[in-house]
Design a protein around this motif. Structure first.
Motif, PDB file in Angstrom:
ATOM      1  N   GLU A 183      -3.166  35.250  54.373  1.00  0.00           N
ATOM      2  CA  GLU A 183      -2.135  34.872  55.331  1.00  0.00           C
ATOM      3  C   GLU A 183      -0.845  34.491  54.611  1.00  0.00           C
ATOM      4  O   GLU A 183      -0.866  33.900  53.525  1.00  0.00           O
ATOM      5  CB  GLU A 183      -2.625  33.700  56.177  1.00  0.00           C
ATOM      6  N   SER A 203      -0.781  43.192  59.264  1.00  0.00           N
ATOM      7  CA  SER A 203      -0.293  42.099  60.114  1.00  0.00           C
ATOM      8  C   SER A 203      -0.418  42.454  61.588  1.00  0.00           C
ATOM      9  O   SER A 203      -0.767  41.609  62.426  1.00  0.00           O
ATOM     10  CB  SER A 203       1.168  41.789  59.769  1.00  0.00           C
ATOM     11  N   ARG A 217      -2.620  44.477  62.938  1.00  0.00           N
ATOM     12  CA  ARG A 217      -4.034  44.435  63.329  1.00  0.00           C
ATOM     13  C   ARG A 217      -4.533  43.002  63.474  1.00  0.00           C
ATOM     14  O   ARG A 217      -5.367  42.703  64.311  1.00  0.00           O
ATOM     15  CB  ARG A 217      -4.881  45.185  62.291  1.00  0.00           C
ATOM     16  N   ARG A 218      -4.024  42.109  62.618  1.00  0.00           N
ATOM     17  CA  ARG A 218      -4.516  40.731  62.617  1.00  0.00           C
ATOM     18  C   ARG A 218      -3.766  39.840  63.613  1.00  0.00           C
ATOM     19  O   ARG A 218      -4.196  38.716  63.867  1.00  0.00           O
ATOM     20  CB  ARG A 218      -4.342  40.127  61.215  1.00  0.00           C
ATOM     21  N   ALA A 229       0.299  39.043  57.231  1.00  0.00           N
ATOM     22  CA  ALA A 229      -0.593  39.153  56.067  1.00  0.00           C
ATOM     23  C   ALA A 229       0.201  39.656  54.862  1.00  0.00           C
ATOM     24  O   ALA A 229       1.080  40.522  55.006  1.00  0.00           O
ATOM     25  CB  ALA A 229      -1.753  40.094  56.365  1.00  0.00           C
TER      26      ALA A 229
END
Length: 436
Positions: A200, A215, A217-218, A222
């Motif tokens: 992160e 980033s 996808r999350r 990231a």
């Protein structure tokens, strides 16, 4: 009284004839006759020397400055006991100064048909091969009036390896290497690094490290973390020409260069890099190429053990060609040579573009700490002239170093004790900056 058997026999018989057959010497013969008969008898009872069987065992290699032992087994096949003084002859460089005589001379008694062992303690003072000369045995009779003496050739070689005094700096540099490898919290990013993982985003992170796809996808920002690349190529080039023969303190400059090369090789192999060695002056003297990580340090040590400076001008064009053959792809080239203005400007500078075009180049030179002492000395006219000469030499070396730096070379100029850790730190700094 030390005589060979044949000489003693002839001398004793001649004196006996003179003492017994000449009436005018009757008084002398009455004294010398029994004495010479006793000498002859003592000599006859002394064990023969030439029939002795001698064998060696012991150390064949040792690091310079560490003790070694060579054992000599003496077998007496005759029917007479051996009462002997034995000298095991080695060159002076195989001994610590002042201990040659007690270390090489032995007194022993070997009963008939038995064997005994004596130990010669060695402490080499120079690198390289030290060869045993011969074993001289003086066999005494039981009365100690006469002795037989002979020599045996018994070859043995003790190789004195480089001392690797800079090994003490290795643990601290390995700890820094583990930090660069990401085993602690320190991670690096830059040219020549490998992707490690995602984490992160934290305030202060380089925005260039953000992985936008990850980033998305999350649904959080990231960033990529990086670690220094492994399996890079490091080529250590030793200049063994006449400049390496100059003495700094009690040792030639080449010895300090060898120590620095060993520390760098140990560190780079631990980092997972491939390390090769080239020693060159007017022609190639040694090379160690393609060794496994576990075999690099022993191979380097063996190759360096018998390496001596050559009193010739280094052919830097041939050295560059040999270097490029051993490093066809991008590599770190560490050139251990001098910073003398003449050889650098006339020989090295024209060849530098061939090296710096593709490779990262580090030039490490052994500085003489006595220059700093002379530069600050005042008092007599002679001291002033010495200080001026030392200051001029330092200025020339600094100018040469600046000239090389402007052409993309990382230059180190340090005294013998400081050069190995400085070279190791430079390697780590290049790795941290992503230039390897």
């Amino acid at each position: 009284m030390a005589l060979t058997g044949r000489t003693a026999l002839i001398a004793a018989l001649g004196a006996l004839v003179v003492g017994l057959l000449l009436p005018s010497w009757a008084g002398i013969g009455a004294v010398t006759g029994p004495l010479l008969l006793a000498v002859l008898a003592d000599l006859a009872l002394a064990a023969p020397v030439r029939s002795l069987v001698l064998t060696r065992t012991g150390d064949t290699s040792v690091r310079l400055g560490e003790p070694a032992t060579v054992e000599l087994t003496v077998t007496n096949p005759s029917r007479r006991p051996l009462r002997a003084h034995l000298r095991d002859a080695w060159p002076p460089s195989a001994w610590r100064p002042g201990t040659a005589v007690p270390g090489s001379r032995h007194r022993l008694t070997v009963p008939a048909g038995e064997r005994r062992r004596v130990t010669t303690h060695l402490l080499p003072t120079r690198r390289g091969d030290h060869h045993a000369h011969r074993v001289t045995v003086r066999s005494h009779g039981p009365l100690g009036l006469a002795a037989r003496q002979g020599a045996h050739r018994l070859p043995w070689t003790l190789r004195a390896l480089p001392p690797f005094a800079s090994r003490k700096h290795l643990p601290s540099r390995l700890a820094r290497l583990r930090e660069l490898d990401g085993r602690t919290s320190i991670l690096t990013r830059g040219q020549g690094t490998e992707f490690d993982s995602l984490r992160e985003y934290l305030p202060g992170d380089d925005v260039r490290s953000i992985d936008w796809r990850a980033s998305a996808r999350r649904h959080t920002v990231a960033v990529r973390t990086w670690r220094p690349e492994r399996d890079r190529h490091v080529l250590i080039v030793l200049d063994t020409g006449r400049t390496s023969a100059g003495r700094v303190g009690d040792a030639p400059r080449l010895d300090a260069a060898l120590d620095a090369a060993l520390l760098l090789a140990a560190l780079a192999t631990k980092a997972g890099d491939r390390v090769d060695l080239l020693a060159h002056d007017s022609h190639k003297r040694r090379s160690v190429v393609g060794r496994s990580a576990s075999d690099v340090l022993p191979a380097f040590t063996e190759a360096m053990a018998t390496l001596e400076p050559a009193l010739v001008q280094t052919d830097l064009r041939a050295l560059t060609s040999a270097t490029l053959r051993l490093a066809p792809h991008r590599s770190l080239i560490v050139l251990l040579t001098g910073l003398d203005a003449g050889p650098v400007e006339e020989g090295l500078l024209p060849q530098l573009p061939l090296l710096t075009k593709r490779h990262e180049v580090v030039l490490a030179s052994v500085a003489d700490p006595r220059l700093d002492e002379l530069a600050t000395t005042r008092g007599t006219v002679q001291d002033v002239y010495a200080a001026a000469a030392a200051e001029q030499t330092r200025a020339d070396r600094a100018r040469t170093a600046a000239l090389l730096t402007r052409r993309g070379v990382t230059v180190l100029d340090a005294p013998p004790a400081a050069l190995p850790p400085a070279l190791a730190d430079t390697y780590l700094a290049l790795k941290a900056a992503g230039r390897l």
